[in-house]
Design an enzyme around this catalytic site. Structure first.
Site, mmCIF file in Angstrom:
data_model
loop_
_atom_site.group_PDB
_atom_site.id
_atom_site.type_symbol
_atom_site.label_atom_id
_atom_site.label_comp_id
_atom_site.label_asym_id
_atom_site.label_seq_id
_atom_site.Cartn_x
_atom_site.Cartn_y
_atom_site.Cartn_z
ATOM 1 N N GLU A 178 28.423 39.778 38.432
ATOM 2 C CA GLU A 178 28.689 39.475 37.036
ATOM 3 C C GLU A 178 27.588 40.564 36.206
ATOM 4 O O GLU A 178 26.994 40.051 35.995
ATOM 5 C CB GLU A 178 27.411 38.180 36.764
ATOM 6 C CG GLU A 178 28.295 36.790 37.099
ATOM 7 C CD GLU A 178 27.669 36.082 37.887
ATOM 8 O OE1 GLU A 178 26.393 35.736 36.858
ATOM 9 O OE2 GLU A 178 27.814 34.556 38.006
ATOM 10 N N GLU A 366 32.932 32.393 42.606
ATOM 11 C CA GLU A 366 31.489 31.252 42.252
ATOM 12 C C GLU A 366 31.379 30.206 40.988
ATOM 13 O O GLU A 366 32.137 29.703 40.495
ATOM 14 C CB GLU A 366 30.962 32.244 41.413
ATOM 15 C CG GLU A 366 29.895 32.932 42.502
ATOM 16 C CD GLU A 366 28.339 33.463 42.005
ATOM 17 O OE1 GLU A 366 27.858 32.363 41.108
ATOM 18 O OE2 GLU A 366 28.031 34.541 42.496
#
Ligand code: IFM
Length: 457
Positions: A178, A366
């Site tokens: 991320e 995720e």
């Protein structure tokens, strides 16, 4: 938090519906679980310094012990085995391996990850390694960190050390976790380490992270051509607050910033400057040949989806002229993070990324939720989390059945852990951790995932 009135849902799908090759897993990261932040030769990271300052982290929690994974990694790997989860995604700590970020290697750091990986392999669990999950060596931050272009050389060296050391044992690598998270929260808003703020810090950090994605990919492939290399991106479905043209165009800008900025340059599409004109300032940090360096022909893209964001035009927000309307203000069902529970977001993100020609494979690396878990006796009956996971997995399946390509799903996270600036109050685990005693209790969501997966291992 608005309560959802749900009883135990009889779920209408099985693991088999997702197909034989579908990848099931669980994700964690080094900083959030390992603890032992300055022993066995580990150097400090930006988070080690950030958490030592007052009032940066909820309750002034620190990750000095966290889940004590460094000292007792076997306990948690055995839990993965007990839950029957075939794939374990975790990260390496850069400063455990290279205490100064570059130069001397800490053999004890490498030895630790060899032990972790060997134990996974011994128990039949496939390791998936994230090379960078937000814990930059402090020594490098002192030289400017992600805002210093030299990071492309520092990062390359780190990647080479890791891949050379583990190429015989690790097949799946992820370059960054991320990048919007660590550049946005760490270099623009200043709410994460290293606590820097401002637009120019953000743009410089963004560009160097994008370069590192491309360089990291090529470096791994050069050393280990048969590796499967990806990178992971946060992906939130964006909708306008109203049907007004202003809100709709604000939503487009936020979508480009949150979802496209880091991915599109790696696909050879450059930065989404048409959607967010102020991004053209990033050109200041670009050198000749960067367009090529930014490209990465990833074997897979990891999407990390938790929610959707609702966007409203705002005259007062500089550059973007847009703001997010928080879930509690909208009075919708949300998690303890104040993230709306909106499972259709998962479907929409899979659909959106299927729209890019250059993506070869998509994996949800995720998805998960934090709720106020209660330990009653020996039970953590986390109905909300179980329900959340079921609804999101159902959307993954729906997308797959509608013909979108989606190849895997990893739950965040195995154990409750150190949730960055939120400290320990946000529990995302399928396994409850008593942080005073380090006792583990498998939550009902974990038992459900175990039963759902059946006897994989
Ligand atoms: O805990 C984080 C993780 O480190 C990155 N993705 C989101 C998770 C939940 O906030």
């Amino acid at each position: 938090m608005h309560k959802k009135n749900h009883s135990d849902l009889p779920i209408a799908f099985t693991k088999e519906d997702f197909g034989q090759d579908f990848v099931w897993g669980i994700s964690t990261s080094a900083l959030q679980t390992e603890g032992s932040i300055n022993i066995d030769g580990k150097g400090l990271s930006i988070w080690d310094e950030f958490t030592s300052k007052k009032n940066k982290i909820h309750n002034n929690d620190t990750h000095e012990v966290a889940c004590d994974f460094y000292k007792d990694y076997r306990r948690d790997i055995e839990l993965i085995k007990e839950l029957g989860i075939p794939n374990f995604r975790f990260s390496f700590s850069w400063s455990r391996i290279l205490p100064e970020g570059v130069g001397a290697i800490n053999e004890k750091g490498l030895e630790f990850y060899h032990k972790v990986i060997d134990y996974c392999l011994e128990l039949g669990i496939v390791p998936w390694i994230t090379l960078y999950h937000w814990d930059l060596p402090l020594a490098l931050e002192k030289k400017g960190g992600w805002t210093n272009r030299d990071i492309i050389h520092w990062f390359k060296e780190y990647v080479e050390v890791c891949v050379n050391a583990f190429k015989d044992k690790v097949k799946y690598w992820m370059v960054l976790n991320e990048p919007l998270g660590f550049t946005g929260a760490g270099y623009y808003l200043g709410v994460h380490a290293p606590g820097r703020k401002g637009f120019s810090n953000f743009l410089a950090a963004m560009h160097h992270a994008v370069l590192c994605q491309g360089i990291g990919f090529k470096t791994i492939k050069k050393i280990q051509p048969d590796a499967e290399v990806g990178s992971t991106f946060s992906g939130s479905y964006i909708t306008p607050y109203s049907n007004s043209e202003k809100d709709k165009s604000a939503a487009k800008r936020i979508d480009a910033l949150l979802n496209n900025c880091f991915l599109e340059p790696s696909l050879g599409l450059g930065y989404p400057i048409d959607e967010i004109p102020f991004l053209k300032k990033i050109k200041k940090y670009m050198h000749k040949g960067d367009e090529e360096l930014m490209k990465a022909d990833f074997d897979f893209i990891g999407i990390q989806n938790y929610t959707r964001e609702v966007v409203k035009h705002s005259f007062f927000i500089p550059f973007l002229k847009a703001k997010l309307v928080p879930a509690d203000k909208r009075k919708v069902y949300h998690t303890l993070m104040n993230w709306e529970v909106y499972p259709e977001a998962m479907y929409e993100m899979i659909k959106k990324y299927n729209g890019y020609k250059g993506i070869k494979k998509l994996i949800i690396t995720e998805n998960g939720a934090s709720f106020p878990d209660e330990l009653i006796g020996t039970l953590v009956d986390d109905k909300d989390r179980k329900h959340y996971l079921q609804l999101h997995m159902e959307q993954v399946l729906q997308a797959k059945q509608d013909g979108y390509s989606i190849s895997g799903y990893f739950v965040w996270s195995l154990t409750d852990n150190f949730e960055w600036a939120e400290g320990y109050r946000q529990r995302f685990g399928m396994v409850y951790v008593d942080f005073k005693t380090q006792e583990r209790i498998i939550k009902e969501s974990g038992k459900w995932y175990r039963d759902f997966l059946g006897s994989y291992l």
